[in-house]
Design a protein around this motif. Structure first.
Motif, PDB file in Angstrom:
ATOM      1  N   GLY A  84       0.630  -1.259   0.147  1.00 20.65           N
ATOM      2  CA  GLY A  84       0.229   0.035  -0.044  1.00 20.65           C
ATOM      3  C   GLY A  84       0.757   1.375   0.142  1.00 20.65           C
ATOM      4  N   ILE A 100     -14.390   3.599   2.937  1.00 20.09           N
ATOM      5  CA  ILE A 100     -13.433   2.575   2.650  1.00 20.09           C
ATOM      6  C   ILE A 100     -13.723   1.390   3.354  1.00 20.09           C
ATOM      7  N   ALA A 127      -3.028   4.116   4.548  1.00 19.86           N
ATOM      8  CA  ALA A 127      -3.755   3.440   3.442  1.00 19.86           C
ATOM      9  C   ALA A 127      -5.030   4.375   3.377  1.00 19.86           C
ATOM     10  N   CYS A 150      -6.076   6.729  -0.070  1.00 15.41           N
ATOM     11  CA  CYS A 150      -7.121   5.670  -0.894  1.00 15.41           C
ATOM     12  C   CYS A 150      -8.356   6.680  -0.944  1.00 15.41           C
ATOM     13  N   SER A 192     -12.575   2.641  -1.751  1.00 16.25           N
ATOM     14  CA  SER A 192     -11.307   1.366  -2.109  1.00 16.25           C
ATOM     15  C   SER A 192     -11.351   0.483  -1.102  1.00 16.25           C
ATOM     16  N   ARG A 193     -10.698  -0.453  -1.194  1.00 17.29           N
ATOM     17  CA  ARG A 193     -10.671  -1.656  -0.311  1.00 17.29           C
ATOM     18  C   ARG A 193      -9.200  -1.681   0.334  1.00 17.29           C
ATOM     19  N   VAL A 194      -9.224  -1.710   1.676  1.00 18.43           N
ATOM     20  CA  VAL A 194      -8.056  -1.992   2.414  1.00 18.43           C
ATOM     21  C   VAL A 194      -7.946  -3.468   3.126  1.00 18.43           C
ATOM     22  N   ASP A 242      -3.696  -2.656  -0.375  1.00 21.85           N
ATOM     23  CA  ASP A 242      -5.237  -1.733  -0.709  1.00 21.85           C
ATOM     24  C   ASP A 242      -5.202  -1.806  -2.315  1.00 21.85           C
TER      25      ASP A 242
END
Length: 543
Positions: free
Chosen positions: A21, A401, A432, A436, A440-442, A459
């Motif tokens: 990330g 997120i 992150a 982001c 978004s995806r973390v 991420d």
């Protein structure tokens, strides 16, 4: 995705993905995303030795070999002269015997000299070198009797010595018909009742046999000297290496130390280098004092700044609220709008300053002390990952997120300093979430393997350009981003923390784009927790 909260999917199919990330060194949305290159920073990597430098061992060996070669050259010159003298003495005796044999056959017959040269006089001069023999017999008044009348005359000094009867015979070197010759000259006096005179007998031979003998003796001497030099060189090489062993052990002891280990060197060294060790110890003491003062100043300054920054932020927010409440409806003009904007900028600047102060404190904590002084406790990294990830869920929801945790289904025992590991993981998650965009995806992912425990933060944000990946772990480096709240210390703090734990942090490209940061720690032993503090990275600092 925003309602997913925390994914505790401890699925055995959840494997490690490739890439990680964001960074405080980054900045805006496109700060830390790349395509193909991979950046890796290892905590506590060994310093490579510089190459191309002169070696004491080689210099001493070269000096000894040069001295030996010089002495061997002098000995060879002396040996060659001795061989020449010895060869001349041996061959001169034979040459003199031949001349004496001829001189004994010079007789007076009817008032004149006659010579009956015996065959044995030349037989004794035969050699395998096939030297040529020349002779001449003549009287004192210059009358030529027999032989070669053009043989070279002796030097005047030797001839006068012979005439004074200081010597009965002489030897000298000359050149005859383009060849080197060795000449023996014998003088005799003969007397008869009616005749008396002095006569001379010259017998000479070419020097081929002598030169071959001399060359053979010199060649044998050269072989002996070369053998001596090679053997002495080998003995010098191993002897010097043995003598420098204490320095090698000192070097190894220093290389085993961590970069922050500035204890005095107590290693036993020869007296010749003790002054060097004393100088290094003095430098280490002054360096440790300077670093301690710098860290103390940073920590104290950060502590002192927190309170006034909090007061400034509070007062600014109160001023902003009071400005909005005191302004009558419909009378909020351009000036009032500008004042509100400036107050909001002041709040934002105060928040960023507060964040910088907090991270300076974290950096001072992470870099303070040596790895061996780090207080550790045994814990299951799954619990710590779940706790830290859960603490960031509200912030992830606020920014829309999707934050999740893919925990491991196996125990992940580690021996770490819990607050520092919490700080490291928190910095990665904070990084992150900052960079982001919404939607978004973390993912926080944990793996347990034979080689250690791996903690990943991945991420699918915009990613980091390949040319910027090598800079993300530099302090205050934000890779050109100026529109974010970061201050460029988050990832350097993570690196320092991993270095103190003997682990490493690496940056990769995530499979679907974005970044993936991977923290690697050693697995704790299965035995009970030791009573004493466990040192990370081995006995790195022992002498």
């Amino acid at each position: 995705m925003s309602d997913r909260m925390v994914r505790d999917a401890a699925s055995p199919n959840a494997g490690p993905s490739g890439g990680e990330g964001h960074s405080e060194a980054g900045g805006g949305s496109g700060a830390f995303r790349g395509t193909a290159a991979q950046s890796s920073v290892a905590g506590g990597s060994a310093t490579q030795q510089p190459s191309g430098r002169s070696s004491i061992r080689r210099r001493l060996l070269l000096l000894c070999l040069v001295a030996l070669a010089f002495l061997s050259g002098l000995m060879l010159l002396e040996m060659r002269e001795s061989a020449r003298v010895g060869a001349n003495n041996a061959y001169d005796r034979v040459l003199l015997g031949s001349a004496l044999a001829i001189s004994d056959r010079v007789l007076v017959v009817d008032g004149a000299l006659e010579v009956d040269i015996p065959f044995v006089a030349f037989e004794m001069l035969t050699s395998t070198a096939e030297d040529r023999v020349f002779y001449e017999i003549y009287t004192q008044d210059g009358a030529f009797l027999t032989g070669y009348d053009d043989l070279p005359d002796p030097p005047r000094r030797l001839l006068q010595s012979l005439l004074r009867q200081d010597q009965e015979n002489i030897f000298y070197d000359a050149v005859y018909k383009g060849e080197k010759i060795r000449v023996a000259l014998v003088s005799r006096f003969i007397a008869a009742p009616d005749f008396s005179t002095r006569y001379f007998v010259k017998v000479s031979e070419t020097t081929l046999a002598r030169e071959q003998l001399i060359a053979s003796m010199v060649q044998e001497a050269v072989l002996r000297q070369m053998t001596l030099v090679l053997v002495a060189g080998a003995l010098f090489w191993f002897g010097i290496g043995w003598g420098l062993k204490p320095l090698s052990r000192l070097k190894e002891a220093l290389q085993r130390r961590s970069p922050d280990d500035l204890r005095p060197i107590e290693h036993k060294v020869p007296g010749e280098v003790q002054h060097l060790v004393d100088g290094i110890n003095d430098l280490m003491a002054r360096l440790e004092s300077s670093i301690t003062a710098m860290r103390s100043f940073t920590s104290n300054a950060a502590h002192q700044l927190r309170t006034p920054l909090s007061v400034i932020r509070t007062q600014t927010e109160l001023a902003l609220q009071s400005s909005q409440q005191d302004t009558p409806e419909g009378r909020q003009g351009a000036g009032q709008s500008d004042l509100d904007k400036r107050l909001r900028y002041l709040v934002q600047a105060t928040d960023q300053s507060t964040r910088l102060v907090n991270q300076l404190l974290s950096l001072a904590t992470a870099t303070n002390g040596r790895s061996g002084d780090l207080e550790r406790e045994r814990l299951d990294l799954r619990d710590l990952a779940s706790e830290v990830t859960g603490a960031f869920v509200p912030r992830a929801l606020e920014r829309s997120i999707d934050l999740g945790l893919e925990n491991c289904d196996q125990p992940c025992p580690v021996q770490v300093n819990s607050p520092l590991i919490v700080e490291a993981l928190g910095n990665l998650l904070d990084n992150a979430l900052n960079y982001c965009p919404a939607g978004s995806r973390v993912t926080v992912r944990l793996h347990s393997g034979e080689n250690g425990i791996t903690l990943e933060v991945e991420d699918n944000g915009p990613g980091l350009a390949p040319e910027l990946r090598g800079k993300v772990f530099e302090r205050f480096e934000r890779t050109g981003q100026t529109d974010s709240v970061g201050c460029g210390l988050g990832l350097p703090i993570v690196q320092e923390i991993m270095s103190r734990h003997g682990g490493q942090v690496t940056l990769h490209e995530a499979p679907g784009g974005g970044c993936l940061f991977r923290l690697t720690l050693d697995r704790a032993a299965d035995d009970a927790i030791p009573e004493e503090t466990v040192s990370g990275g081995g006995e790195a600092g022992q002498d």
